[in-house]
Design a protein around this motif. Structure first.
Motif, PDB file in Angstrom:
ATOM      1  N   ARG A   2      19.252 -15.743  -2.147  1.00 25.67           N
ATOM      2  CA  ARG A   2      19.421 -14.395  -1.608  1.00 25.67           C
ATOM      3  C   ARG A   2      18.601 -13.388  -2.419  1.00 25.67           C
ATOM      4  O   ARG A   2      17.946 -12.510  -1.855  1.00 25.67           O
ATOM      5  N   ALA A   3      18.608 -13.531  -3.736  1.00 28.17           N
ATOM      6  CA  ALA A   3      17.808 -12.643  -4.588  1.00 28.17           C
ATOM      7  C   ALA A   3      16.324 -12.835  -4.322  1.00 28.17           C
ATOM      8  O   ALA A   3      15.554 -11.860  -4.274  1.00 28.17           O
ATOM      9  N   HIS A   4      15.910 -14.069  -4.129  1.00 29.84           N
ATOM     10  CA  HIS A   4      14.512 -14.384  -3.853  1.00 29.84           C
ATOM     11  C   HIS A   4      14.078 -13.748  -2.535  1.00 29.84           C
ATOM     12  O   HIS A   4      13.025 -13.097  -2.463  1.00 29.84           O
ATOM     13  N   ASN A   5      14.901 -13.915  -1.508  1.00 30.34           N
ATOM     14  CA  ASN A   5      14.585 -13.315  -0.213  1.00 30.34           C
ATOM     15  C   ASN A   5      14.538 -11.786  -0.288  1.00 30.34           C
ATOM     16  O   ASN A   5      13.673 -11.155   0.319  1.00 30.34           O
ATOM     17  N   ALA A   6      15.462 -11.200  -1.024  1.00 26.56           N
ATOM     18  CA  ALA A   6      15.506  -9.741  -1.130  1.00 26.56           C
ATOM     19  C   ALA A   6      14.344  -9.179  -1.932  1.00 26.56           C
ATOM     20  O   ALA A   6      13.866  -8.077  -1.653  1.00 26.56           O
ATOM     21  N   SER A   7      13.854  -9.920  -2.904  1.00 29.16           N
ATOM     22  CA  SER A   7      12.756  -9.412  -3.732  1.00 29.16           C
ATOM     23  C   SER A   7      11.387  -9.682  -3.108  1.00 29.16           C
ATOM     24  O   SER A   7      10.390  -9.083  -3.527  1.00 29.16           O
ATOM     25  N   GLY A   8      11.331 -10.529  -2.102  1.00 27.83           N
ATOM     26  CA  GLY A   8      10.061 -10.874  -1.463  1.00 27.83           C
ATOM     27  C   GLY A   8       9.283  -9.696  -0.912  1.00 27.83           C
ATOM     28  O   GLY A   8       8.065  -9.610  -1.091  1.00 27.83           O
ATOM     29  N   PRO A   9       9.924  -8.747  -0.220  1.00 28.54           N
ATOM     30  CA  PRO A   9       9.178  -7.633   0.362  1.00 28.54           C
ATOM     31  C   PRO A   9       8.737  -6.564  -0.636  1.00 28.54           C
ATOM     32  O   PRO A   9       7.993  -5.648  -0.275  1.00 28.54           O
ATOM     33  N   LEU A  10       9.195  -6.655  -1.871  1.00 30.57           N
ATOM     34  CA  LEU A  10       8.899  -5.595  -2.844  1.00 30.57           C
ATOM     35  C   LEU A  10       7.466  -5.682  -3.346  1.00 30.57           C
ATOM     36  O   LEU A  10       6.928  -6.760  -3.569  1.00 30.57           O
ATOM     37  N   GLY A  11       6.883  -4.523  -3.553  1.00 26.93           N
ATOM     38  CA  GLY A  11       5.538  -4.419  -4.108  1.00 26.93           C
ATOM     39  C   GLY A  11       5.539  -3.433  -5.256  1.00 26.93           C
ATOM     40  O   GLY A  11       6.493  -2.689  -5.459  1.00 26.93           O
ATOM     41  N   TYR A  12       4.459  -3.389  -5.978  1.00 29.46           N
ATOM     42  CA  TYR A  12       4.326  -2.506  -7.136  1.00 29.46           C
ATOM     43  C   TYR A  12       3.394  -1.362  -6.787  1.00 29.46           C
ATOM     44  O   TYR A  12       2.336  -1.569  -6.181  1.00 29.46           O
ATOM     45  N   CYS A  13       3.765  -0.132  -7.172  1.00 29.98           N
ATOM     46  CA  CYS A  13       2.914   1.021  -6.884  1.00 29.98           C
ATOM     47  C   CYS A  13       2.683   1.887  -8.124  1.00 29.98           C
ATOM     48  O   CYS A  13       2.226   3.024  -8.013  1.00 29.98           O
ATOM     49  N   GLY A  14       2.986   1.342  -9.301  1.00 30.92           N
ATOM     50  CA  GLY A  14       2.780   2.096 -10.539  1.00 30.92           C
ATOM     51  C   GLY A  14       1.420   1.820 -11.142  1.00 30.92           C
ATOM     52  O   GLY A  14       0.582   1.142 -10.550  1.00 30.92           O
ATOM     53  N   PRO A  15       1.192   2.346 -12.347  1.00 28.85           N
ATOM     54  CA  PRO A  15      -0.094   2.124 -13.017  1.00 28.85           C
ATOM     55  C   PRO A  15      -0.253   0.642 -13.389  1.00 28.85           C
ATOM     56  O   PRO A  15       0.713  -0.050 -13.650  1.00 28.85           O
ATOM     57  N   ILE A  16      -1.489   0.195 -13.379  1.00 31.85           N
ATOM     58  CA  ILE A  16      -1.808  -1.192 -13.711  1.00 31.85           C
ATOM     59  C   ILE A  16      -2.331  -1.250 -15.131  1.00 31.85           C
ATOM     60  O   ILE A  16      -3.259  -0.528 -15.495  1.00 31.85           O
ATOM     61  N   ASP A  17      -1.727  -2.106 -15.932  1.00 30.94           N
ATOM     62  CA  ASP A  17      -2.168  -2.334 -17.302  1.00 30.94           C
ATOM     63  C   ASP A  17      -2.986  -3.619 -17.315  1.00 30.94           C
ATOM     64  O   ASP A  17      -2.450  -4.705 -17.173  1.00 30.94           O
TER      65      ASP A  17
END
Length: 130
Positions: free
Chosen positions: A109-124
């Protein structure tokens, strides 16, 4: 006695060491999270889900082996009886199987829920978490 040339306990020992290494590698700092990117989090959860998914079979096989050794009359006990200890150990392994199934479900369930997430902050660019 087993005729196999390798000690099977080395595998769960390596898995435990790998989880320990993951825990050390992902300790957060005061200023930033330990894992900055959702893709890395998604992958980590998926890997733990795969690990959890395999645990019930492992626990079942251990319980079966213990039962077989007991039925063959090859056990002794420092206190109590081999039957008492075998019964308790097998019952605990059955509990572990059920808990591992619940863990697998929660991680999926955690895997499925985190799948659509993306990152929009600064890239190091020096970050290992890519």
């Amino acid at each position: 006695m087993s005729t196999r040339n390798t000690d099977p306990t080395r595998h769960p020992s390596k898995a435990a060491d790998a989880v320990r290494a993951f825990n050390h590698a992902t300790l957060p700092t005061r200023t930033e999270p330990a894992i900055a990117y959702p893709g890395t989090i998604y992958s980590a959860i998926g890997s733990f889900a795969s690990l959890a998914h395999r645990l019930p079979q492992a626990f079942d096989q251990i319980a079966g082996s213990l039962t077989d050794v007991h039925k063959a009359g090859h056990l002794t006990a420092d206190h109590g009886t081999p039957t008492q200890h075998t019964t308790t150990a097998v019952a605990a392994l059955r509990d572990a199987e059920r808990l591992a199934l619940a863990l697998t479900d929660a991680l999926e369930r955690a895997h499925n829920a985190s799948g659509p997430l993306g990152y929009c902050g600064p890239i190091d660019d020096t970050d290992d978490d890519l």
